[in-house]
Design a protein around this motif. Structure first.
Motif, PDB file in Angstrom:
ATOM      1  N   ARG A 178      15.540 -40.080  36.210  1.00  0.00           N
ATOM      2  CA  ARG A 178      16.998 -39.922  36.289  1.00  0.00           C
ATOM      3  C   ARG A 178      17.434 -39.672  37.738  1.00  0.00           C
ATOM      4  O   ARG A 178      18.531 -39.185  37.992  1.00  0.00           O
ATOM      5  CB  ARG A 178      17.452 -38.766  35.392  1.00  0.00           C
ATOM      6  N   ILE A 179      16.559 -40.016  38.676  1.00  0.00           N
ATOM      7  CA  ILE A 179      16.863 -39.884  40.103  1.00  0.00           C
ATOM      8  C   ILE A 179      16.760 -41.265  40.736  1.00  0.00           C
ATOM      9  O   ILE A 179      15.741 -41.944  40.623  1.00  0.00           O
ATOM     10  CB  ILE A 179      15.887 -38.919  40.806  1.00  0.00           C
ATOM     11  N   VAL A 180      17.832 -41.698  41.378  1.00  0.00           N
ATOM     12  CA  VAL A 180      17.872 -42.989  42.050  1.00  0.00           C
ATOM     13  C   VAL A 180      18.096 -42.769  43.538  1.00  0.00           C
ATOM     14  O   VAL A 180      18.910 -41.926  43.942  1.00  0.00           O
ATOM     15  CB  VAL A 180      18.996 -43.876  41.468  1.00  0.00           C
ATOM     16  N   LEU A 181      17.364 -43.510  44.366  1.00  0.00           N
ATOM     17  CA  LEU A 181      17.589 -43.518  45.807  1.00  0.00           C
ATOM     18  C   LEU A 181      18.404 -44.749  46.166  1.00  0.00           C
ATOM     19  O   LEU A 181      18.148 -45.849  45.657  1.00  0.00           O
ATOM     20  CB  LEU A 181      16.259 -43.558  46.570  1.00  0.00           C
ATOM     21  N   ALA A 182      19.380 -44.569  47.054  1.00  0.00           N
ATOM     22  CA  ALA A 182      20.214 -45.689  47.493  1.00  0.00           C
ATOM     23  C   ALA A 182      20.466 -45.534  48.987  1.00  0.00           C
ATOM     24  O   ALA A 182      20.510 -44.422  49.514  1.00  0.00           O
ATOM     25  CB  ALA A 182      21.533 -45.715  46.731  1.00  0.00           C
ATOM     26  N   GLY A 183      20.632 -46.668  49.672  1.00  0.00           N
ATOM     27  CA  GLY A 183      20.919 -46.582  51.097  1.00  0.00           C
ATOM     28  C   GLY A 183      21.353 -47.906  51.675  1.00  0.00           C
ATOM     29  O   GLY A 183      21.053 -48.975  51.135  1.00  0.00           O
ATOM     30  N   ALA A 293      27.492 -51.367  37.876  1.00  0.00           N
ATOM     31  CA  ALA A 293      26.825 -51.857  36.670  1.00  0.00           C
ATOM     32  C   ALA A 293      25.347 -51.468  36.670  1.00  0.00           C
ATOM     33  O   ALA A 293      24.801 -51.050  35.635  1.00  0.00           O
ATOM     34  CB  ALA A 293      26.980 -53.372  36.566  1.00  0.00           C
ATOM     35  N   TRP A 294      24.701 -51.585  37.820  1.00  0.00           N
ATOM     36  CA  TRP A 294      23.270 -51.249  37.909  1.00  0.00           C
ATOM     37  C   TRP A 294      23.052 -49.740  37.769  1.00  0.00           C
ATOM     38  O   TRP A 294      22.161 -49.301  37.047  1.00  0.00           O
ATOM     39  CB  TRP A 294      22.709 -51.766  39.225  1.00  0.00           C
ATOM     40  N   PHE A 295      23.861 -48.945  38.465  1.00  0.00           N
ATOM     41  CA  PHE A 295      23.754 -47.491  38.312  1.00  0.00           C
ATOM     42  C   PHE A 295      23.926 -47.091  36.849  1.00  0.00           C
ATOM     43  O   PHE A 295      23.185 -46.234  36.329  1.00  0.00           O
ATOM     44  CB  PHE A 295      24.830 -46.783  39.148  1.00  0.00           C
ATOM     45  N   SER A 296      24.907 -47.685  36.178  1.00  0.00           N
ATOM     46  CA  SER A 296      25.177 -47.336  34.777  1.00  0.00           C
ATOM     47  C   SER A 296      23.989 -47.690  33.876  1.00  0.00           C
ATOM     48  O   SER A 296      23.696 -46.981  32.919  1.00  0.00           O
ATOM     49  CB  SER A 296      26.435 -48.064  34.290  1.00  0.00           C
ATOM     50  N   LYS A 297      23.317 -48.779  34.206  1.00  0.00           N
ATOM     51  CA  LYS A 297      22.144 -49.182  33.416  1.00  0.00           C
ATOM     52  C   LYS A 297      20.957 -48.264  33.686  1.00  0.00           C
ATOM     53  O   LYS A 297      20.248 -47.863  32.747  1.00  0.00           O
ATOM     54  CB  LYS A 297      21.769 -50.630  33.763  1.00  0.00           C
ATOM     55  N   MET A 298      20.740 -47.920  34.948  1.00  0.00           N
ATOM     56  CA  MET A 298      19.595 -47.080  35.300  1.00  0.00           C
ATOM     57  C   MET A 298      19.786 -45.618  34.889  1.00  0.00           C
ATOM     58  O   MET A 298      18.825 -44.916  34.578  1.00  0.00           O
ATOM     59  CB  MET A 298      19.342 -47.141  36.819  1.00  0.00           C
ATOM     60  N   LEU A 299      21.045 -45.162  34.896  1.00  0.00           N
ATOM     61  CA  LEU A 299      21.351 -43.754  34.624  1.00  0.00           C
ATOM     62  C   LEU A 299      22.379 -43.670  33.501  1.00  0.00           C
ATOM     63  O   LEU A 299      23.514 -43.227  33.704  1.00  0.00           O
ATOM     64  CB  LEU A 299      21.873 -43.063  35.881  1.00  0.00           C
ATOM     65  N   PRO A 300      22.012 -44.092  32.281  1.00  0.00           N
ATOM     66  CA  PRO A 300      22.976 -44.068  31.182  1.00  0.00           C
ATOM     67  C   PRO A 300      23.351 -42.648  30.803  1.00  0.00           C
ATOM     68  O   PRO A 300      22.603 -41.695  31.058  1.00  0.00           O
ATOM     69  CB  PRO A 300      22.229 -44.765  30.044  1.00  0.00           C
ATOM     70  N   GLN A 301      24.518 -42.504  30.185  1.00  0.00           N
ATOM     71  CA  GLN A 301      24.939 -41.186  29.719  1.00  0.00           C
ATOM     72  C   GLN A 301      24.001 -40.699  28.625  1.00  0.00           C
ATOM     73  O   GLN A 301      23.509 -41.475  27.821  1.00  0.00           O
ATOM     74  CB  GLN A 301      26.376 -41.254  29.205  1.00  0.00           C
ATOM     75  N   THR A 302      23.756 -39.391  28.617  1.00  0.00           N
ATOM     76  CA  THR A 302      22.862 -38.802  27.610  1.00  0.00           C
ATOM     77  C   THR A 302      23.598 -37.731  26.821  1.00  0.00           C
ATOM     78  O   THR A 302      24.631 -37.241  27.247  1.00  0.00           O
ATOM     79  CB  THR A 302      21.639 -38.172  28.292  1.00  0.00           C
TER      80      THR A 302
END
Length: 302
Positions: A178-183, A293-302
């Motif tokens: 549930r941790i994504v790196l972006a840059g 869209a990608w963030f929402s797929k990788m980190l869906p609501q729980t």
């Protein structure tokens, strides 16, 4: 809301002839906000942002401080984190407008925005600026090859910094997936190295914007695949979003193609490559939609 009605966009711009770039925002700080804030020079500033933007004055001021972190808490229960790494000449302040737009749609996500050190930058004749690592040149001719001489010492120091932020989220109880790196740009390079070398559990993914894969010159053939010098055992299982403008003259589009070719040979199978034909060195509307869209797929609501 239509794209034409959106808040002013974050843009990656060249600063004068040196092409020092960072996320650019047109919205300035405001004195009106109901956000609660707390500050610590060592740990940075964490706050629960108000639903409306912009953020309070103290947040904008703190977001300029070198080697500190700004955290924007989610709207809902904190169950995921995006660590967003700015580019050369940037800071957390210029990422905040992007966070303000995406935060209401990713309501369980907290955003961690680290600020780089200030370095005497070789490519800018020794001028001091915010940078994760040094570079010899900024403006390169068309079709220039990817760097073959890089500031690996500072790159590794930047990776250690990002690994510390990941560990802090794990210590809070956030699951690694549930941790994504972006840059962006230098931040993309730092994202890649940090994700490749992380061995503390599979992360949620890497978002790479207008950057390149550093240390590609040290990739070695191992059996049927290739291996990066900083690649951990299961790094190739990470999902990757890569967005790059085909008209980018700062970090050239061919560097993205070459970098993705390396990732493929390194065993990465889940790589989304988004090309934006007329986009130069910034983040555009279409790309921001794809990012969400990608963030929402990788980190869906729980």
């Amino acid at each position: 809301m239509s794209k034409a009605a959106r808040s002013p966009k974050l843009r990656w711009i060249a600063l004068g002839a040196l092409a020092v770039f960072g996320l650019y925002h047109l919205a300035g700080p405001s004195s009106s906000s109901s956000s609660s804030t707390s500050s610590s020079p060592a740990s940075g500033l964490a706050f629960a942002a108000a639903d409306e933007t912009p953020f309070p004055d103290e947040v904008w001021a703190h977001a300029k401080d070198p080697e500190t972190d700004v955290e924007v808490l989610g709207v809902g229960r904190h169950s995921a984190t995006i660590i967003f790494i700015h580019g050369l000449g940037g800071n957390a302040e210029i990422v905040l407008p992007l966070v303000a737009r995406l935060r209401p749609k990713l309501w369980q996500v907290a955003w961690v925005l680290p600020n780089s050190p200030q370095l005497a930058f070789t490519g800018a004749q020794g001028e001091t600026m915010s940078a994760w690592f040094d570079m010899d040149e900024l403006l390169l001719p068309d079709h220039a090859p990817m760097p073959k001489r890089e500031d690996e010492k500072r790159m590794r120091a930047a990776v250690d910094r990002i690994h510390g932020l990941i560990q802090k989220e794990l210590d809070r109880g956030i699951d690694p997936d549930r941790i994504v790196l972006a840059g962006f740009s230098q931040g993309c390079a730092t994202t890649l190295l940090s994700g490749l070398s992380w061995s503390g559990g599979k992360l949620g993914g890497l978002m790479c914007l207008s950057g390149w894969l550093p240390m590609a010159y040290d990739i070695k053939k191992q059996g049927s695949s290739e291996k990066h010098p900083m690649q951990s055992a299961h790094a190739n299982e990470l999902p990757v979003f890569w967005g790059h403008g085909a008209a980018d003259k700062v970090i050239q589009y061919q560097w993205a193609e070459e970098s993705i070719g390396h990732l493929t040979k390194m065993g990465f199978k889940d790589v989304q490559f988004h090309t934006y034909p007329e986009l130069v060195h910034w983040v555009g509307d279409d790309e921001e939609d794809d990012m969400l869209a990608w963030f929402s797929k990788m980190l869906p609501q729980t």
